[in-house]
Motif scaffolding. Structure first.
Motif, mmCIF file in Angstrom:
data_model
loop_
_atom_site.group_PDB
_atom_site.id
_atom_site.type_symbol
_atom_site.label_atom_id
_atom_site.label_comp_id
_atom_site.label_asym_id
_atom_site.label_seq_id
_atom_site.Cartn_x
_atom_site.Cartn_y
_atom_site.Cartn_z
ATOM 1 N N VAL A 1 22.373 14.673 -80.659
ATOM 2 C CA VAL A 1 21.754 13.537 -81.813
ATOM 3 C C VAL A 1 20.416 13.185 -81.556
ATOM 4 O O VAL A 1 19.697 13.454 -80.476
ATOM 5 N N ASN A 2 19.650 12.695 -82.550
ATOM 6 C CA ASN A 2 18.492 12.299 -82.577
ATOM 7 C C ASN A 2 18.275 10.916 -82.167
ATOM 8 O O ASN A 2 19.000 9.917 -82.785
ATOM 9 N N PRO A 3 17.626 10.632 -81.022
ATOM 10 C CA PRO A 3 17.642 9.133 -80.316
ATOM 11 C C PRO A 3 17.128 8.193 -81.428
ATOM 12 O O PRO A 3 17.181 6.947 -81.212
ATOM 13 N N ARG A 4 16.227 8.693 -82.196
ATOM 14 C CA ARG A 4 15.620 7.594 -83.391
ATOM 15 C C ARG A 4 16.549 7.365 -84.470
ATOM 16 O O ARG A 4 15.928 6.498 -85.268
ATOM 17 N N ASP B 1 32.695 22.634 -78.209
ATOM 18 C CA ASP B 1 32.191 23.153 -77.451
ATOM 19 C C ASP B 1 31.996 22.226 -75.809
ATOM 20 O O ASP B 1 31.326 21.720 -75.808
ATOM 21 N N GLU B 2 33.380 22.259 -75.079
ATOM 22 C CA GLU B 2 33.289 21.335 -73.918
ATOM 23 C C GLU B 2 33.124 19.838 -74.370
ATOM 24 O O GLU B 2 32.282 19.259 -73.622
ATOM 25 N N VAL C 1 31.127 20.310 -82.574
ATOM 26 C CA VAL C 1 30.952 19.134 -81.569
ATOM 27 C C VAL C 1 30.636 19.691 -80.217
ATOM 28 O O VAL C 1 31.337 20.446 -79.579
ATOM 29 N N PHE C 2 29.201 19.327 -79.571
ATOM 30 C CA PHE C 2 28.910 19.886 -78.479
ATOM 31 C C PHE C 2 29.327 19.070 -77.138
ATOM 32 O O PHE C 2 29.748 17.836 -77.411
ATOM 33 N N GLN C 3 29.092 19.479 -76.004
ATOM 34 C CA GLN C 3 29.421 18.804 -74.836
ATOM 35 C C GLN C 3 28.508 17.719 -74.510
ATOM 36 O O GLN C 3 28.986 16.719 -74.227
ATOM 37 N N ASP C 4 27.264 17.700 -74.627
ATOM 38 C CA ASP C 4 26.453 16.709 -74.457
ATOM 39 C C ASP C 4 26.121 15.849 -75.685
ATOM 40 O O ASP C 4 25.470 16.183 -76.518
ATOM 41 N N ILE D 1 31.065 9.299 -82.389
ATOM 42 C CA ILE D 1 30.108 9.498 -83.419
ATOM 43 C C ILE D 1 29.850 10.921 -83.889
ATOM 44 O O ILE D 1 29.595 11.228 -84.973
ATOM 45 N N ASN D 2 29.522 11.667 -82.869
ATOM 46 C CA ASN D 2 29.573 13.151 -83.433
ATOM 47 C C ASN D 2 30.884 13.749 -83.871
ATOM 48 O O ASN D 2 30.637 14.635 -84.643
#
Length: 269
Positions: free
Chosen positions: A101-104, A175-176, A93-96, A159-160
């Motif tokens: 994720v894919n915005p589409r 990660d943060e 799981v990333f910070q941002d 969701i992530n």
């Protein structure tokens, strides 16, 4: 046998000098060694540029170290052949939450990615699993068809997290994961991560610069400074009573919620 064993890992980057165009080796990690046992969380603390995220990438197999070994469930992650199951047992799981994720893609598609790669589920089974995962992280079936821009940062991080736990992995690299969220969402996400750790027997490597966040979720603590693991602590009390200069500076930098009590508690926790 430990779940994850990091042994004497050293990693460097090649950089070019602008005038002479000479490649120089920039050391990012130096002789890093630690263990993570099943069902535990190691909080890896350090300032920006300490090498925390680089270490996470090395453990995930994204950057091969120049020296050292990463053993996951007894297998060398950089060996010629890695068992398929081994890959599914380590997630991240990333910070941002938005760039992860894919915005589409809809929430259902995002969460379904690992299921489609590793499981053979019918469309009905996959949909049911996605809904269960959404509900487990505090969302609902009404969110299935929504796109990333329709969620808040805290919701998208849920969701992530749902995607990360979809395969019931053994280890999750965090990660943060809360640093870009407001205080309320930080507290809620950390509470969720603690619940999932207990419920599924997960292990975490929690990479952060935030001591309070690390204290909320970690069983053991490590401090990274300039690419070196300077200290490992088996308990939070050991960290609190440490006299190491770097740790002392980290503790002194913490501000409590109210100005009148802006100091880290020194009593046992």
């Amino acid at each position: 046998m430990s779940l994850l064993e990091v042994d004497n890992v050293t990693h460097s980057y090649n950089s070019k000098r602008l005038l002479r165009r000479k490649k120089e080796s920039e050391q990012a990690l130096t002789d890093i060694s630690f263990r993570i046992e099943e069902g535990t969380c190691l909080g890896l603390l350090g300032p920006s540029g300490a090498g925390k995220s680089t270490l996470g990438k090395v453990i995930l197999g994204l950057q091969r170290p120049q020296r050292g070994q990463i053993l996951f469930q007894g297998h060398d992650l950089y060996a010629a052949r890695i068992p398929h199951k081994l890959r599914r047992d380590m997630q991240v799981v990333f910070q941002d939450s938005y760039s992860a994720v894919n915005p589409r893609m809809t929430a259902a598609s995002i969460i379904s990615e690992p299921l489609e790669n590793y499981e053979k589920l019918s469309p009905a089974e996959q949909y049911r699993t996605v809904v269960e995962l959404l509900e487990r992280v505090g969302l609902s079936e009404t969110d299935v068809k929504k796109y990333p821009h329709e969620f808040s940062g805290g919701q998208l991080q849920r969701i992530n997290i749902a995607r990360a736990i979809a395969l019931r992995p053994k280890l999750i690299i965090l990660d943060e994961p809360v640093s870009s969220l407001d205080m309320v969402n930080q507290t809620l996400i950390l509470k969720l991560l603690n619940e999932l750790k207990s419920e599924y027997g997960l292990s975490y490597l929690f990479i952060t610069h935030d001591i309070k966040a690390a204290f909320a979720i970690s069983d053991t603590l490590g401090v990274l400074e300039k690419g070196k693991l300077i200290e490992l602590y088996e308990s939070k009390n050991q960290f609190l009573t440490s006299s190491h200069p770097v740790v002392t500076l980290m503790k002194e930098s913490i501000l409590a919620n109210h100005p009148r009590s802006r100091s880290l508690p020194t009593r046992p926790i």
